[in-house]
Design a protein around this motif. Structure first.
Motif, mmCIF file in Angstrom:
data_model
loop_
_atom_site.group_PDB
_atom_site.id
_atom_site.type_symbol
_atom_site.label_atom_id
_atom_site.label_comp_id
_atom_site.label_asym_id
_atom_site.label_seq_id
_atom_site.Cartn_x
_atom_site.Cartn_y
_atom_site.Cartn_z
ATOM 1 N N SER A 36 -24.226 -60.787 32.694
ATOM 2 C CA SER A 36 -25.488 -60.889 31.976
ATOM 3 C C SER A 36 -25.774 -59.580 31.242
ATOM 4 O O SER A 36 -25.125 -58.552 31.469
ATOM 5 N N SER A 37 -26.771 -59.605 30.369
ATOM 6 C CA SER A 37 -27.173 -58.390 29.662
ATOM 7 C C SER A 37 -27.649 -57.316 30.638
ATOM 8 O O SER A 37 -27.478 -56.113 30.393
ATOM 9 N N TRP A 38 -28.249 -57.740 31.755
ATOM 10 C CA TRP A 38 -28.709 -56.775 32.760
ATOM 11 C C TRP A 38 -27.535 -56.034 33.380
ATOM 12 O O TRP A 38 -27.639 -54.849 33.707
ATOM 13 N N ASN A 39 -26.408 -56.723 33.550
ATOM 14 C CA ASN A 39 -25.205 -56.055 34.035
ATOM 15 C C ASN A 39 -24.731 -55.002 33.037
ATOM 16 O O ASN A 39 -24.387 -53.873 33.412
ATOM 17 N N SER A 83 -20.624 -35.752 27.458
ATOM 18 C CA SER A 83 -19.396 -36.445 27.090
ATOM 19 C C SER A 83 -19.247 -37.743 27.882
ATOM 20 O O SER A 83 -18.925 -38.804 27.321
ATOM 21 N N TRP A 84 -19.488 -37.674 29.201
ATOM 22 C CA TRP A 84 -19.375 -38.889 30.016
ATOM 23 C C TRP A 84 -20.485 -39.881 29.650
ATOM 24 O O TRP A 84 -20.258 -41.095 29.617
ATOM 25 N N GLY A 85 -21.675 -39.379 29.360
ATOM 26 C CA GLY A 85 -22.772 -40.253 28.973
ATOM 27 C C GLY A 85 -22.469 -40.990 27.682
ATOM 28 O O GLY A 85 -22.760 -42.195 27.556
ATOM 29 N N ILE A 86 -21.879 -40.295 26.702
ATOM 30 C CA ILE A 86 -21.499 -40.947 25.445
ATOM 31 C C ILE A 86 -20.459 -42.030 25.709
ATOM 32 O O ILE A 86 -20.512 -43.125 25.138
ATOM 33 N N GLY A 87 -19.502 -41.711 26.590
ATOM 34 C CA GLY A 87 -18.501 -42.709 26.954
ATOM 35 C C GLY A 87 -19.131 -43.955 27.550
ATOM 36 O O GLY A 87 -18.742 -45.086 27.225
ATOM 37 N N SER A 88 -20.138 -43.775 28.410
ATOM 38 C CA SER A 88 -20.823 -44.917 29.028
ATOM 39 C C SER A 88 -21.576 -45.740 27.984
ATOM 40 O O SER A 88 -21.621 -46.972 28.057
ATOM 41 N N LEU A 89 -22.177 -45.072 27.010
ATOM 42 C CA LEU A 89 -22.898 -45.783 25.953
ATOM 43 C C LEU A 89 -21.942 -46.576 25.070
ATOM 44 O O LEU A 89 -22.242 -47.700 24.653
ATOM 45 N N ILE A 90 -20.774 -45.989 24.763
ATOM 46 C CA ILE A 90 -19.771 -46.711 23.980
ATOM 47 C C ILE A 90 -19.269 -47.926 24.762
ATOM 48 O O ILE A 90 -19.074 -49.009 24.206
ATOM 49 N N TRP A 91 -19.069 -47.739 26.070
ATOM 50 C CA TRP A 91 -18.656 -48.847 26.941
ATOM 51 C C TRP A 91 -19.680 -49.980 26.860
ATOM 52 O O TRP A 91 -19.320 -51.157 26.713
ATOM 53 N N ALA A 92 -20.963 -49.622 26.950
ATOM 54 C CA ALA A 92 -22.024 -50.628 26.878
ATOM 55 C C ALA A 92 -22.051 -51.308 25.501
ATOM 56 O O ALA A 92 -22.377 -52.497 25.396
ATOM 57 N N LEU A 98 -19.808 -56.181 21.097
ATOM 58 C CA LEU A 98 -18.484 -56.740 20.847
ATOM 59 C C LEU A 98 -18.082 -57.798 21.868
ATOM 60 O O LEU A 98 -17.014 -58.422 21.726
ATOM 61 N N LYS A 99 -18.914 -57.975 22.907
ATOM 62 C CA LYS A 99 -18.696 -59.006 23.925
ATOM 63 C C LYS A 99 -17.363 -58.827 24.666
ATOM 64 O O LYS A 99 -16.660 -59.788 24.979
ATOM 65 N N VAL A 100 -17.041 -57.569 24.955
ATOM 66 C CA VAL A 100 -15.847 -57.255 25.743
ATOM 67 C C VAL A 100 -16.309 -56.836 27.126
ATOM 68 O O VAL A 100 -16.993 -55.820 27.266
#
Length: 262
Positions: A36-39, A83-92, A98-100
């Motif tokens: 879900s979006s919450w996840n 740097s890790w925070g940016i990575g987490s935002l890109i992941w999200a 992109l629905k990945v």
């Protein structure tokens, strides 16, 4: 409010936000739907703690009574968290736009991996700022810790999943993350053995951050390889907890050395 007194305000606020994160994680475990979006938004919330750690680090680095090396340490810790925070935002972004579900490899990985050497530089400079002498016994102990950490991580905790079927990029990333974990765990254990935490209490929180950061990697690698990982599970909670510890360690402002006359 002075920067020295900021910990009295920031720490309870960070604790409140962390309580919300814990409640959020518990609610995700009670839901049957794991995509879900919450996840997906949970990793955005985790990123917020890393970014807050960066803001706190940069803010405290501007204190006039800090020696140059102490400023550098805070900046390194802040940049590592950012740097890790940016990575987490890109992941999200991969999740939400992109629905990945599990974007690995992705453009998030360079930012995740960049944080390892930055954190390593921070802890190395922190060790130097405490005035630790490179005695032969200490050097030998450090070498043993690195070797044992590498052996345990590569053999048991985060053994890289290497296969021609995975492709070159994924194989290289698997090895890189394991090496990063060796760096974090070894440096944390070396600093713990140094005894400096008895004087600089914030070091206990920083050591906890490094160990939990590596623990999040271990858990993600294990659950992802087993096909069990879902966004917002125990691996992401470990990352959120480690980011919380980093932010609190920086907010307490008792991690780096201050000039004595101040």
């Amino acid at each position: 409010m002075s920067k020295r007194q900021s910990g009295w305000v920031l720490t309870p606020l960070l604790g409140l936000l962390f309580g919300v994160l814990i409640g959020w994680n518990i609610s995700l475990y009670t839901q049957h739907l794991k995509n879900s979006s919450w996840n997906y938004l949970f990793n955005v919330a985790v990123a917020v703690f890393y970014v807050l750690a960066c803001v706190i680090a940069v803010w405290h680095s501007r204190m006039p009574q800090l020696p140059r090396l102490s400023r550098k340490i805070l900046v390194y810790l802040g940049l590592g968290g950012l740097s890790w925070g940016i990575g987490s935002l890109i992941w999200a972004y991969y999740n939400l736009v992109l629905k990945v579900g599990v974007p690995y490899p992705s453009f998030a990985d360079p930012f995740f991996l960049l944080s390892y050497p930055i954190f390593g530089l921070a802890l190395w400079n922190l060790h130097e700022s405490y005035g630790t002498e490179a005695k032969p016994k200490a050097v030998q102990e450090a070498v043993v810790i690195v070797v044992v950490s590498a052996a345990v991580i590569f053999a048991f905790l985060n053994r890289p999943d290497l296969s021609p079927d995975l492709g070159l990029v994924k194989n290289l990333l698997n090895v890189a993350y394991s090496l990063g974990d060796v760096l974090l765990v070894a440096l944390a254990l070396i600093e713990l053995r140094s005894g400096h935490a008895q004087k600089h209490k914030g070091l206990y929180l920083l050591i906890g951050f490094f160990l939990l950061q590596a623990g999040g990697d271990f858990m993600f690698a294990y659950r992802n390889n087993a096909g069990l990982y879902w966004n917002g599970d125990i691996a992401d909670l470990l990352f959120g907890t480690s980011a919380f510890l980093l932010a609190v360690a920086l907010a307490q402002n008792n991690l780096v050395r201050h000039n004595k006359h101040k």
